[in-house]
Design an enzyme around this catalytic site. Structure first.
Site, mmCIF file in Angstrom:
data_model
loop_
_atom_site.group_PDB
_atom_site.id
_atom_site.type_symbol
_atom_site.label_atom_id
_atom_site.label_comp_id
_atom_site.label_asym_id
_atom_site.label_seq_id
_atom_site.Cartn_x
_atom_site.Cartn_y
_atom_site.Cartn_z
ATOM 1 C CB SER A 153 -0.891 0.011 1.249
ATOM 2 O OG SER A 153 -1.500 1.271 1.432
ATOM 3 C CE1 TYR A 187 -4.614 -2.690 3.778
ATOM 4 C CE2 TYR A 187 -4.046 -0.366 3.585
ATOM 5 C CZ TYR A 187 -4.241 -1.603 3.006
ATOM 6 O OH TYR A 187 -4.041 -1.764 1.649
ATOM 7 C CE LYS A 191 -1.813 -4.574 2.331
ATOM 8 N NZ LYS A 191 -1.689 -5.710 1.400
#
Length: 271
Positions: A153, A187, A191
């Site tokens: 990401s 998140y 990542k």
């Protein structure tokens, strides 16, 4: 790429970016592919395979798509997926670790406890991805031109986050508690951890002919955050086909100069 049809195994491909990546590979003018489409639900993977086979394989193409059930949270499922793929082919030329999830909003909405959400984020995005890569390493090394891709990401860059760039515009007011927000800390952290997993696999495979990258596909209008594609598009998200074409470019050798790094469509991403 090899003169024979390359075998691609991609996880999380029954929907979202993964589905679009398969579509993009099938539409390639450079190469036909044998795609093994991984999905947590075999039924959904089978339905995605049906749609892709009937609607997205161009006339004259030798490309094929086959469903494979795989749940990254289950060691048994990963092992069964390996055995299934091994029964179909003697090698995997391209392994695309696409499966992942953003679960922060589940805790923010009260659908999941915070610790449960954090553990799920890491188990899916980091642990499961690493263990699947480990399981499939023998088939990957059986290829003459193996490629290993990790979908990460743009929000995972620690350097950019420390400088307030990008995606860090929110500045909560002083005091506690802070207002409810959607900053996706679990998140982003997971990542960033995935990027380290890629670097570790670079070290592990340093004496093997494996080309590998972590790929930041961009801000895409998928259902990753459970927000809905229309709302994400109103926030500036691009169509998932843009990210899918980028992934296909990497598969087809257009970013070989950037092996072992985190890459965006137009640059490498800061750590």
């Amino acid at each position: 790429m090899t003169t024979t049809i390359p075998t691609v195994f991609i996880t999380g491909a029954n929907a979202g970016l993964g589905f679009e990546v398969v579509k993009s590979l099938l539409a390639s003018s450079k190469q036909s592919y044998r795609v093994l489409l991984g999905g947590r639900s075999f039924e959904r993977a089978t339905e995605a395979t049906r749609i892709l086979t009937t609607e997205h394989i161009p006339s004259g193409s030798r490309s094929t798509v086959e469903p494979v059930q795989v749940d990254l949270s289950s060691d048994e499922s990963i092992e069964k997926a390996f055995e299934t793929v091994k029964s179909k082919t003697d090698r995997v030329d391209v392994l695309i670790n696409n499966a992942g999830g953003q679960f922060d909003s589940y805790a923010q909405d009260g659908k999941m406890g915070k610790r449960e959400m954090w553990n799920l984020s890491w188990d899916t995005n980091v642990t499961g991805t690493h263990l699947l890569t480990e399981a499939f390493a023998p088939l990957l090394l059986a290829s003459s031109e193996p490629r290993l891709l990790f979908i990460t990401s743009g929000t995972s860059s620690i350097e950019e986050a420390s400088r307030g760039l990008p995606y860090t515009a929110a500045k909560p007011p002083a005091g506690w508690p802070k207002p409810r927000s959607y900053e996706f800390t679990a998140y982003r952290a997971s990542k960033a951890g995935l990027n380290m997993v890629m670097v570790e696999w670079k070290r592990i495979f340093q004496n093997d002919p494996v080309k590998l990258w972590a790929i930041s596909p961009g801000f895409l209008a998928t259902n990753l955050a459970g927000v809905g594609s229309d709302k994400l598009k109103s926030m500036g998200a691009q169509d998932p086909t843009v990210g899918a074409e980028f992934v296909r470019d990497v598969v087809e050798g257009k970013r070989d100069a950037d092996v072992g790094t985190v890459i965006r469509r137009d640059a490498t991403q800061a750590w």
